[in-house]
Each structure stands twice: as structure tokens, then as C-alpha cells.
Design a protein around this motif. Structure first.
Motif, PDB file in Angstrom:
ATOM      1  N   THR A   1       0.848  -1.192   0.000  1.00  0.00           N
ATOM      2  CA  THR A   1       0.000   0.000   0.000  1.00  0.00           C
ATOM      3  C   THR A   1       0.879   1.236   0.000  1.00  0.00           C
ATOM      4  O   THR A   1       2.097   1.154   0.200  1.00  0.00           O
ATOM      5  CB  THR A   1      -0.933   0.020   1.232  1.00  0.00           C
ATOM      6  N   THR A   2       0.265   2.388  -0.238  1.00  0.00           N
ATOM      7  CA  THR A   2       0.971   3.669  -0.172  1.00  0.00           C
ATOM      8  C   THR A   2       0.597   4.351   1.134  1.00  0.00           C
ATOM      9  O   THR A   2      -0.586   4.483   1.460  1.00  0.00           O
ATOM     10  CB  THR A   2       0.583   4.574  -1.356  1.00  0.00           C
ATOM     11  N   LEU A   3       1.613   4.773   1.872  1.00  0.00           N
ATOM     12  CA  LEU A   3       1.371   5.377   3.183  1.00  0.00           C
ATOM     13  C   LEU A   3       1.425   6.896   3.148  1.00  0.00           C
ATOM     14  O   LEU A   3       0.850   7.546   4.017  1.00  0.00           O
ATOM     15  CB  LEU A   3       2.404   4.852   4.189  1.00  0.00           C
ATOM     16  N   PHE A   4       2.113   7.458   2.172  1.00  0.00           N
ATOM     17  CA  PHE A   4       2.248   8.912   2.094  1.00  0.00           C
ATOM     18  C   PHE A   4       1.969   9.403   0.678  1.00  0.00           C
ATOM     19  O   PHE A   4       2.314   8.751  -0.309  1.00  0.00           O
ATOM     20  CB  PHE A   4       3.679   9.348   2.467  1.00  0.00           C
ATOM     21  N   HIS A   5       1.327  10.582   0.580  1.00  0.00           N
ATOM     22  CA  HIS A   5       1.282  11.334  -0.663  1.00  0.00           C
ATOM     23  C   HIS A   5       2.478  12.277  -0.635  1.00  0.00           C
ATOM     24  O   HIS A   5       2.693  12.993   0.359  1.00  0.00           O
ATOM     25  CB  HIS A   5      -0.012  12.154  -0.775  1.00  0.00           C
ATOM     26  N   ARG A   6       3.292  12.257  -1.694  1.00  0.00           N
ATOM     27  CA  ARG A   6       4.463  13.120  -1.743  1.00  0.00           C
ATOM     28  C   ARG A   6       4.091  14.447  -2.399  1.00  0.00           C
ATOM     29  O   ARG A   6       3.553  14.478  -3.505  1.00  0.00           O
ATOM     30  CB  ARG A   6       5.590  12.475  -2.548  1.00  0.00           C
ATOM     31  N   HIS A   7       4.342  15.531  -1.686  1.00  0.00           N
ATOM     32  CA  HIS A   7       4.104  16.872  -2.203  1.00  0.00           C
ATOM     33  C   HIS A   7       5.376  17.690  -2.046  1.00  0.00           C
ATOM     34  O   HIS A   7       6.260  17.352  -1.256  1.00  0.00           O
ATOM     35  CB  HIS A   7       2.960  17.563  -1.454  1.00  0.00           C
ATOM     36  N   ALA A   8       5.438  18.796  -2.770  1.00  0.00           N
ATOM     37  CA  ALA A   8       6.627  19.638  -2.704  1.00  0.00           C
ATOM     38  C   ALA A   8       6.842  20.203  -1.310  1.00  0.00           C
ATOM     39  O   ALA A   8       7.972  20.424  -0.870  1.00  0.00           O
ATOM     40  CB  ALA A   8       6.497  20.779  -3.720  1.00  0.00           C
ATOM     41  N   ARG A   9       5.732  20.445  -0.586  1.00  0.00           N
ATOM     42  CA  ARG A   9       5.855  21.027   0.742  1.00  0.00           C
ATOM     43  C   ARG A   9       5.993  19.977   1.847  1.00  0.00           C
ATOM     44  O   ARG A   9       6.067  20.312   3.016  1.00  0.00           O
ATOM     45  CB  ARG A   9       4.640  21.915   1.026  1.00  0.00           C
ATOM     46  N   GLY A  10       6.014  18.693   1.460  1.00  0.00           N
ATOM     47  CA  GLY A  10       6.183  17.655   2.472  1.00  0.00           C
ATOM     48  C   GLY A  10       5.356  16.423   2.190  1.00  0.00           C
ATOM     49  O   GLY A  10       4.935  16.196   1.049  1.00  0.00           O
ATOM     50  N   LEU A  11       5.131  15.649   3.208  1.00  0.00           N
ATOM     51  CA  LEU A  11       4.406  14.397   3.089  1.00  0.00           C
ATOM     52  C   LEU A  11       3.059  14.467   3.798  1.00  0.00           C
ATOM     53  O   LEU A  11       2.946  15.036   4.882  1.00  0.00           O
ATOM     54  CB  LEU A  11       5.220  13.255   3.714  1.00  0.00           C
ATOM     55  N   ILE A  12       2.042  13.896   3.164  1.00  0.00           N
ATOM     56  CA  ILE A  12       0.699  13.831   3.748  1.00  0.00           C
ATOM     57  C   ILE A  12       0.294  12.368   3.803  1.00  0.00           C
ATOM     58  O   ILE A  12       0.479  11.614   2.838  1.00  0.00           O
ATOM     59  CB  ILE A  12      -0.317  14.621   2.901  1.00  0.00           C
ATOM     60  N   LEU A  13      -0.234  11.951   4.930  1.00  0.00           N
ATOM     61  CA  LEU A  13      -0.637  10.558   5.101  1.00  0.00           C
ATOM     62  C   LEU A  13      -1.820  10.206   4.210  1.00  0.00           C
ATOM     63  O   LEU A  13      -2.766  10.991   4.057  1.00  0.00           O
ATOM     64  CB  LEU A  13      -1.031  10.294   6.560  1.00  0.00           C
ATOM     65  N   THR A  14      -1.753   9.042   3.609  1.00  0.00           N
ATOM     66  CA  THR A  14      -2.906   8.496   2.917  1.00  0.00           C
ATOM     67  C   THR A  14      -3.896   7.949   3.951  1.00  0.00           C
ATOM     68  O   THR A  14      -3.621   7.938   5.159  1.00  0.00           O
ATOM     69  CB  THR A  14      -2.486   7.352   1.983  1.00  0.00           C
TER      70      THR A  14
END
Length: 303
Positions: free
Chosen positions: A45-58
Motif C-alpha cells: 500500500t501507499t502510506l504517504f502522498h508526496r508533495h513539494a511542501r512535504g508528506l501527507i498521510l494516505t
């Protein structure tokens, strides 16, 4: 799941950044990233969404973070209690002893122990059967003979004798026996000689019954013997420690008593460092010392 990977995941989720988590964990960003990828692969599974400003939990990451947060809180609590356990006493302690000693001597003294250690949880198991301490059927035992099991730490607490007692009211109504032969004119309250009990007590009862006692009441524990004796039903065969807490009975035929019954406290060698065991052992020892002192003073004042 790999505990180390969960620890790293929790740090990343809490910080919202691989770099910040790496600083907290003293790991490089690439090492943290590899561990997170490995955890995601193991869970498929994917645990994090990767964004330029950081990581957001799925959604799946939030579920896991809730679990690791609860684990972290429980570990922090356990760590604090372990540190505090050097000064504090808490938790369950399973104590086994006989019905008579447990109900007549130990239980009335437990309020003082709970006052000192309010977080202690005692499971008091009163029965004549000898529980297996090495197999952890109980944590600590008070027994009326020296334990024979191996790998036990044992300490002799005191000696007990079985003696004869009656209420002043019973004596006033039925007279004070002056000899063993006069027991035939009284009712004897005792344990049945076939009941599980210390051999010294059974031997004394056998001897007393040879004097053609006209009436008996047998009870399978000393608590019952005491209650019947205090009710004025007859002369009871009781352990001498009851006199301190039950002054409404008096000794009959002072020259008559059983052989010595040693009282031992024992616990498994593996519990030598247990704060609960130490607290209970020290408490019982202090109470025994106070008991002996009081009995000695009463004996001297009555002499």
C-alpha cells in the motif's frame, strides 16, 4: 511487521518530512526513505502522498499512524512506570496461604499495606492445597511448614502453637476445666483429624479426643472453629495468633498446646528483584515483629 520500520514511519508521519524525521532519528534522508518504501512494499500500500511542501498521510497511512501513536503512548507509559518502579509498588500480586492464617491473621492487616501501596492489586488465594510456586500458580506463599520445592527463596516468619480457648461466658456457664480429664464434660470445637491441616494440630486433637469428649463440632478450617468458639458453643482448638485480634476468648488449660508449627514465607528465585514481593515480604515481617512484641508484653503483664 518490522518494529524498526514502524518506528521510522511514526517519526516521518509525526514530522511530515523525511529530512526532519532523519534528524530526529540520526539517519540520513535516503536511509529513512528506503525504510518507508520497504514498509509500503511489505504492506502492499501507499502510506504517504508526496508533495513539494512535504508528506501527507494516505487513508491507510492514517490508520497505521493511529496504531503507532497508541503504541508510542503505551511504550512511554511503560517506560515511565519501569523507571518509577524503583520507588513505587504497583500491579498484581498473587498470595497463597491457608484459610485460617489468611482470614484470621493476614486479611485484617492488609489495610495497612494498601494504605502504603494503594496501586497494589492482591489476589489472595486461601486454601489448604500447596500451590506450585515455580510453576507460577502463585507469586508468594505463607505456609505452615518449610517448603520443599527447589528454586524457592524462603524465610521463617514465626512459630505457632495450637491451644485451647473459650469465651468467658462459656466458662461462667459450664465451668473451667482443671485437667484434660474434665474435657469429657465439655464440647470440643476443632478440625476433623482427617481434614487437611498441619500435623501438629491433628496430633493435638487426637490426644484430646482420647479423654472421652462427650460432644464435638468439627469444622474444616480455623475460621469456622473461631466463630463457633466465640459464639460460646464450646472449647476451641485454635492457633495462638488469634488471641491478639480476638480478646473476647481466653485460654483454657494453659499447659496444653501442640508441637511447634513453623510459618514460612516463600517465593520463586526468579522474583527476587520484584518490588511487589519485597514490599509484601517486608510488610509481613514488620507485622510479625509487632505481633511478637505485643504477645510478649501481654504475657509479661499477665505473669
Amino acid at each position: 511487521m518490522d518494529w524498526d520500520k514502524l518506528r521510522i514511519f511514526h517519526a516521518v508521519a509525526d514530522a511530515g518530512s523525511l529530512t526532519h524525521a532523519g534528524d530526529t532519528l540520526h539517519l540520513s534522508q535516503s536511509a529513512v526513505s528506503r525504510q518507508i518504501r520497504a514498509l509500503e512494499e511489505s504492506l502492499n500500500t501507499t502510506l504517504f502522498h508526496r508533495h513539494a511542501r512535504g508528506l501527507i498521510l494516505t487513508e491507510q497511512g492514517e490508520l497505521l499512524f493511529d496504531a503507532t501513536s497508541a503504541m508510542s503512548r503505551r511504550l512511554d507509559t511503560a517506560e515511565a512506570r519501569i523507571r518509577d518502579s524503583e520507588e513505587e509498588v504497583f500491579g498484581e500480586l498473587r498470595v497463597t496461604t491457608t484459610t485460617g492464617f489468611g482470614s484470621l491473621w493476614l486479611a485484617p492487616r492488609l489495610p495497612a499495606l494498601y494504605k502504603k501501596y494503594p496501586d497494589l492489586k492482591i489476589d489472595l488465594m486461601l486454601e489448604e492445597r500447596v500451590l506450585d510456586l515455580p510453576m507460577r500458580e502463585a507469586d508468594v506463599a505463607i505456609r505452615m511448614k518449610e517448603p520443599s520445592q527447589a528454586d524457592l527463596i524462603r524465610r521463617k516468619l514465626m512459630s505457632v502453637h495450637m491451644r485451647l480457648y473459650a469465651t468467658p461466658g462459656y466458662i461462667a456457664e459450664n465451668g473451667m476445666p482443671e485437667s484434660l480429664e474434665q474435657l469429657s464434660q465439655h464440647r470440643l470445637i476443632c478440625q476433623n483429624v482427617q481434614a487437611t491441616q498441619v500435623s501438629a494440630g491433628a496430633e493435638l486433637v487426637r490426644e484430646l479426643l482420647t479423654y472421652d469428649v462427650r460432644s464435638t463440632l468439627t469444622v474444616n478450617n480455623y475460621f469456622g472453629v473461631l466463630q463457633a468458639t466465640r459464639s460460646g458453643l464450646g472449647i476451641g482448638v485454635l492457633p495462638d495468633y488469634v488471641v491478639e485480634d480476638f480478646p473476647d476468648i481466653q485460654r483454657v488449660l494453659p499447659e496444653v498446646e501442640s508441637k511447634e508449627v513453623p510459618v514460612f514465607l516463600a517465593y520463586p528465585e526468579e522474583l527476587r528483584q520484584s518490588r511487589r514481593i519485597s514490599a509484601f515480604r517486608d510488610f509481613v515481617t514488620e507485622e510479625i515483629i509487632a505481633h511478637r512484641k505485643k504477645m510478649r508484653q501481654e504475657s509479661e503483664s499477665g505473669a
